[in-house]
Design a protein around this motif. Structure first.
Motif, PDB file in Angstrom:
ATOM      1  N   LEU A  10       0.843  -1.209   0.000  1.00  0.00           N
ATOM      2  CA  LEU A  10       0.000   0.000   0.000  1.00  0.00           C
ATOM      3  C   LEU A  10       0.875   1.256   0.000  1.00  0.00           C
ATOM      4  O   LEU A  10       0.587   2.226  -0.727  1.00  0.00           O
ATOM      5  CB  LEU A  10      -0.964  -0.016   1.202  1.00  0.00           C
ATOM      6  CG  LEU A  10      -1.829   1.234   1.377  1.00  0.00           C
ATOM      7  CD1 LEU A  10      -2.569   1.614   0.085  1.00  0.00           C
ATOM      8  CD2 LEU A  10      -2.828   1.034   2.514  1.00  0.00           C
ATOM      9  N   ARG A  11       1.956   1.245   0.793  1.00  0.00           N
ATOM     10  CA  ARG A  11       2.852   2.417   0.812  1.00  0.00           C
ATOM     11  C   ARG A  11       3.412   2.681  -0.592  1.00  0.00           C
ATOM     12  O   ARG A  11       3.487   3.823  -1.044  1.00  0.00           O
ATOM     13  CB  ARG A  11       3.987   2.209   1.820  1.00  0.00           C
ATOM     14  CG  ARG A  11       3.566   2.495   3.259  1.00  0.00           C
ATOM     15  CD  ARG A  11       4.764   2.542   4.205  1.00  0.00           C
ATOM     16  NE  ARG A  11       5.347   1.231   4.436  1.00  0.00           N
ATOM     17  CZ  ARG A  11       4.943   0.376   5.385  1.00  0.00           C
ATOM     18  NH1 ARG A  11       3.968   0.710   6.197  1.00  0.00           N
ATOM     19  NH2 ARG A  11       5.514  -0.805   5.519  1.00  0.00           N
ATOM     20  N   ALA A  12       3.759   1.614  -1.306  1.00  0.00           N
ATOM     21  CA  ALA A  12       4.302   1.779  -2.665  1.00  0.00           C
ATOM     22  C   ALA A  12       3.223   2.352  -3.604  1.00  0.00           C
ATOM     23  O   ALA A  12       3.494   3.225  -4.432  1.00  0.00           O
ATOM     24  CB  ALA A  12       4.811   0.440  -3.182  1.00  0.00           C
ATOM     25  N   TRP A  13       1.976   1.876  -3.465  1.00  0.00           N
ATOM     26  CA  TRP A  13       0.861   2.362  -4.315  1.00  0.00           C
ATOM     27  C   TRP A  13       0.588   3.842  -4.038  1.00  0.00           C
ATOM     28  O   TRP A  13       0.393   4.637  -4.963  1.00  0.00           O
ATOM     29  CB  TRP A  13      -0.379   1.499  -4.029  1.00  0.00           C
ATOM     30  CG  TRP A  13      -1.425   1.515  -5.118  1.00  0.00           C
ATOM     31  CD1 TRP A  13      -1.238   1.736  -6.452  1.00  0.00           C
ATOM     32  CD2 TRP A  13      -2.829   1.289  -4.948  1.00  0.00           C
ATOM     33  NE1 TRP A  13      -2.443   1.656  -7.122  1.00  0.00           N
ATOM     34  CE2 TRP A  13      -3.432   1.373  -6.231  1.00  0.00           C
ATOM     35  CE3 TRP A  13      -3.642   1.006  -3.846  1.00  0.00           C
ATOM     36  CZ2 TRP A  13      -4.808   1.201  -6.429  1.00  0.00           C
ATOM     37  CZ3 TRP A  13      -5.013   0.826  -4.043  1.00  0.00           C
ATOM     38  CH2 TRP A  13      -5.580   0.929  -5.327  1.00  0.00           C
ATOM     39  N   LYS A  14       0.616   4.204  -2.741  1.00  0.00           N
ATOM     40  CA  LYS A  14       0.392   5.608  -2.358  1.00  0.00           C
ATOM     41  C   LYS A  14       1.480   6.512  -2.955  1.00  0.00           C
ATOM     42  O   LYS A  14       1.203   7.624  -3.395  1.00  0.00           O
ATOM     43  CB  LYS A  14       0.386   5.743  -0.830  1.00  0.00           C
ATOM     44  CG  LYS A  14      -0.915   5.312  -0.183  1.00  0.00           C
ATOM     45  CD  LYS A  14      -0.779   5.091   1.319  1.00  0.00           C
ATOM     46  CE  LYS A  14      -0.471   6.314   2.120  1.00  0.00           C
ATOM     47  NZ  LYS A  14      -0.520   6.038   3.585  1.00  0.00           N
ATOM     48  N   ALA A  15       2.719   6.005  -2.944  1.00  0.00           N
ATOM     49  CA  ALA A  15       3.833   6.809  -3.462  1.00  0.00           C
ATOM     50  C   ALA A  15       3.642   7.113  -4.954  1.00  0.00           C
ATOM     51  O   ALA A  15       4.060   8.158  -5.449  1.00  0.00           O
ATOM     52  CB  ALA A  15       5.152   6.075  -3.228  1.00  0.00           C
ATOM     53  N   GLU A  16       2.958   6.193  -5.669  1.00  0.00           N
ATOM     54  CA  GLU A  16       2.697   6.423  -7.105  1.00  0.00           C
ATOM     55  C   GLU A  16       1.570   7.429  -7.318  1.00  0.00           C
ATOM     56  O   GLU A  16       1.392   7.950  -8.417  1.00  0.00           O
ATOM     57  CB  GLU A  16       2.272   5.098  -7.772  1.00  0.00           C
ATOM     58  CG  GLU A  16       3.377   4.099  -7.961  1.00  0.00           C
ATOM     59  CD  GLU A  16       2.817   2.726  -8.348  1.00  0.00           C
ATOM     60  OE1 GLU A  16       1.670   2.630  -8.849  1.00  0.00           O
ATOM     61  OE2 GLU A  16       3.529   1.734  -8.107  1.00  0.00           O
ATOM     62  N   HIS A  17       0.747   7.668  -6.277  1.00  0.00           N
ATOM     63  CA  HIS A  17      -0.428   8.555  -6.410  1.00  0.00           C
ATOM     64  C   HIS A  17      -0.490   9.547  -5.261  1.00  0.00           C
ATOM     65  O   HIS A  17      -1.413   9.510  -4.435  1.00  0.00           O
ATOM     66  CB  HIS A  17      -1.718   7.725  -6.449  1.00  0.00           C
ATOM     67  CG  HIS A  17      -1.759   6.747  -7.569  1.00  0.00           C
ATOM     68  ND1 HIS A  17      -2.104   7.097  -8.858  1.00  0.00           N
ATOM     69  CD2 HIS A  17      -1.443   5.432  -7.613  1.00  0.00           C
ATOM     70  CE1 HIS A  17      -2.020   6.035  -9.647  1.00  0.00           C
ATOM     71  NE2 HIS A  17      -1.619   5.012  -8.911  1.00  0.00           N
ATOM     72  N   PRO A  18       0.474  10.452  -5.183  1.00  0.00           N
ATOM     73  CA  PRO A  18       0.453  11.401  -4.069  1.00  0.00           C
ATOM     74  C   PRO A  18      -0.808  12.267  -4.140  1.00  0.00           C
ATOM     75  O   PRO A  18      -1.250  12.638  -5.224  1.00  0.00           O
ATOM     76  CB  PRO A  18       1.728  12.233  -4.292  1.00  0.00           C
ATOM     77  CG  PRO A  18       2.177  11.952  -5.686  1.00  0.00           C
ATOM     78  CD  PRO A  18       1.603  10.644  -6.101  1.00  0.00           C
ATOM     79  N   GLY A  19      -1.412  12.529  -2.998  1.00  0.00           N
ATOM     80  CA  GLY A  19      -2.635  13.351  -2.983  1.00  0.00           C
ATOM     81  C   GLY A  19      -3.909  12.544  -3.041  1.00  0.00           C
ATOM     82  O   GLY A  19      -4.998  13.064  -2.804  1.00  0.00           O
ATOM     83  N   ALA A  20      -3.810  11.256  -3.376  1.00  0.00           N
ATOM     84  CA  ALA A  20      -5.025  10.424  -3.435  1.00  0.00           C
ATOM     85  C   ALA A  20      -5.493  10.082  -2.018  1.00  0.00           C
ATOM     86  O   ALA A  20      -4.690  10.024  -1.085  1.00  0.00           O
ATOM     87  CB  ALA A  20      -4.741   9.144  -4.209  1.00  0.00           C
ATOM     88  N   THR A  21      -6.815   9.881  -1.880  1.00  0.00           N
ATOM     89  CA  THR A  21      -7.383   9.436  -0.599  1.00  0.00           C
ATOM     90  C   THR A  21      -7.507   7.914  -0.652  1.00  0.00           C
ATOM     91  O   THR A  21      -8.012   7.362  -1.634  1.00  0.00           O
ATOM     92  CB  THR A  21      -8.769  10.078  -0.373  1.00  0.00           C
ATOM     93  OG1 THR A  21      -8.569  11.480  -0.172  1.00  0.00           O
ATOM     94  CG2 THR A  21      -9.462   9.514   0.858  1.00  0.00           C
ATOM     95  N   VAL A  22      -7.051   7.252   0.420  1.00  0.00           N
ATOM     96  CA  VAL A  22      -7.075   5.787   0.448  1.00  0.00           C
ATOM     97  C   VAL A  22      -8.309   5.303   1.200  1.00  0.00           C
ATOM     98  O   VAL A  22      -8.500   5.618   2.378  1.00  0.00           O
ATOM     99  CB  VAL A  22      -5.802   5.226   1.117  1.00  0.00           C
ATOM    100  CG1 VAL A  22      -5.885   3.704   1.220  1.00  0.00           C
ATOM    101  CG2 VAL A  22      -4.564   5.648   0.343  1.00  0.00           C
ATOM    102  N   VAL A  23      -9.164   4.542   0.490  1.00  0.00           N
ATOM    103  CA  VAL A  23     -10.350   3.926   1.099  1.00  0.00           C
ATOM    104  C   VAL A  23     -10.072   2.428   1.202  1.00  0.00           C
ATOM    105  O   VAL A  23      -9.908   1.746   0.187  1.00  0.00           O
ATOM    106  CB  VAL A  23     -11.620   4.174   0.256  1.00  0.00           C
ATOM    107  CG1 VAL A  23     -12.833   3.494   0.910  1.00  0.00           C
ATOM    108  CG2 VAL A  23     -11.873   5.667   0.089  1.00  0.00           C
ATOM    109  N   ALA A  24      -9.997   1.938   2.436  1.00  0.00           N
ATOM    110  CA  ALA A  24      -9.693   0.513   2.648  1.00  0.00           C
ATOM    111  C   ALA A  24     -10.936  -0.198   3.160  1.00  0.00           C
ATOM    112  O   ALA A  24     -11.526   0.198   4.168  1.00  0.00           O
ATOM    113  CB  ALA A  24      -8.561   0.357   3.654  1.00  0.00           C
ATOM    114  N   TYR A  25     -11.326  -1.221   2.438  1.00  0.00           N
ATOM    115  CA  TYR A  25     -12.393  -2.103   2.915  1.00  0.00           C
ATOM    116  C   TYR A  25     -11.950  -2.667   4.258  1.00  0.00           C
ATOM    117  O   TYR A  25     -10.749  -2.885   4.489  1.00  0.00           O
ATOM    118  CB  TYR A  25     -12.568  -3.219   1.879  1.00  0.00           C
ATOM    119  CG  TYR A  25     -13.757  -4.130   2.021  1.00  0.00           C
ATOM    120  CD1 TYR A  25     -14.976  -3.683   2.504  1.00  0.00           C
ATOM    121  CD2 TYR A  25     -13.661  -5.458   1.608  1.00  0.00           C
ATOM    122  CE1 TYR A  25     -16.062  -4.545   2.599  1.00  0.00           C
ATOM    123  CE2 TYR A  25     -14.738  -6.323   1.689  1.00  0.00           C
ATOM    124  CZ  TYR A  25     -15.935  -5.853   2.192  1.00  0.00           C
ATOM    125  OH  TYR A  25     -17.005  -6.710   2.273  1.00  0.00           O
TER     126      TYR A  25
END
Ligand code: 13P
Ligand code: SF4
Length: 324
Positions: free
Chosen positions: A100-115
């Motif tokens: 998840l940290r790697a995915w977030k790094a590819e999309h800075p500024g995105a909001t993470v919604v986790a089931y």
């Protein structure tokens, strides 16, 4: 649901729970005899709310590990026990905190919604959690121009994309092996056999797209196709006048539906759709857990503190169903 008359080992469970000042929570997918002995049976959101609001000093969670962790995150001062802490979830296992940290790094500024079907470490990296009963409300609470990373269930994510019409939701391609195995072919053949039946579909199912397609092209009238969380299915069942309902989710759900409405016949779309993790709770393990206090679930306090904010947002957003 509150427990009815119980005998034998179930009476012993009730006696031990009272002695331990424990509340017994069971998910809708638990085996029928475990559901029947619980204080409350419900969906993930309802059980999270019950865990947060309970006065009992111990919470015994008959479900899977991420659900007990969520209870511990919301009620850190209580003891949380599981009859078998090895009961995991194939969907939660599809993403780690590192991924998840790697995915977030590819999309800075995105909001993470986790089931909610995620580990505590993944929840600690998220901005907000959701369950199947409030996923749409959670996404709609986020500004329309904000990119969203939705994880880990691709089918629930695709359902949220369809309902909200947003094109800025990126999906993690995880799936639950039980729900993904309820296939479009299963659905079509069951609908062909029972063309007058209603259809309840959990949004994690691989057949969700097929169900919505059938409802729009005429194989199934839209008003008889319902995409619902497990708690939402129960609400729908209580007021249903249908002769038959075909149910596309884990088969443990049928027990609650049949109790909620004995006039309607509820049948599974795939009778083999059983979650082996949910069925790891047995009467013997439950009795041992209550007798000896074994199976305690711990969450690292720093991880829990970071996860709590996103779980609390989930608990307060959307009142879709209580699941009780
Ligand atoms: P609910 O959120 O509908 O309870 O579903 C939980 C789950 O694990 C689905 O497989
Ligand atoms: Fe996880 Fe699927 Fe079992 Fe639900 S049914 S607990 S998503 S493995």
């Amino acid at each position: 649901m509150t427990a009815g008359a119980v005998t034998g080992w179930q009476a012993e469970v009730r006696r031990l729970a009272a002695k331990r000042d424990a509340v017994l929570l069971a998910h809708n997918y638990q085996a029928p005899e475990i559901q029947d002995v619980a204080d409350h049976v419900g969906d993930s959101l309802a059980l999270s709310r019950l865990a947060a609001g309970s006065d009992a000093s111990t919470i015994v969670f008959a479900g899977v590990h991420f659900m007990a962790e969520t209870a511990k995150i919301l009620a850190p001062e209580r003891t949380v026990l599981m009859p078998d802490p090895a009961a995991g979830c194939s969907l939660a296992d599809t993403i780690t905190a590192e991924q998840l940290r790697a995915w977030k790094a590819e999309h800075p500024g995105a909001t993470v919604v986790a089931y909610v079907n995620t580990s505590a470490e993944v929840k600690a990296e998220a901005d907000v959690c959701c369950t199947s009963s409030n996923a749409v409300d959670v996404v709609e609470s986020i500004p329309a121009d904000t990119e969203i990373l939705f994880l880990p269930d691709q089918f629930l994510g695709a359902h949220v994309q369809r309902i909200t019409g947003r094109d800025n939701i990126r999906l993690w391609l995880g799936e639950c092996h039980v729900h993904a195995a309820i296939s479009p072919a299963d659905l079509r053949s069951r609908v062909a056999t029972d063309p007058d039946a209603e259809l309840y579909v959990h949004p994690e199912c691989g057949c969700t797209t097929s169900a919505l397609w059938l409802s729009t092209v005429g194989g199934l009238p839209a008003e008889r196709t319902h995409v619902l969380s497990t708690g939402g299915m129960l609400d729908q069942a209580r007021s249903s006048t249908a002769g038959k309902v075909l149910v596309a989710t884990e088969i443990g759900m049928l027990h609650q539906l049949r109790q909620a409405n004995p006039r309607t016949v509820f049948e599974p779309v795939n009778p083999a759709a059983a979650c082996r993790y949910m069925k790891m709770t047995t009467p013997d393990k439950l009795l041992r857990c209550l007798r000896e206090g074994v199976g305690e679930v711990h969450v690292d306090p720093d991880v829990a503190a970071r996860a709590r904010a996103s779980v609390q947002r989930m608990v307060t957003i959307g009142s879709a169903s209580s699941g009780e």
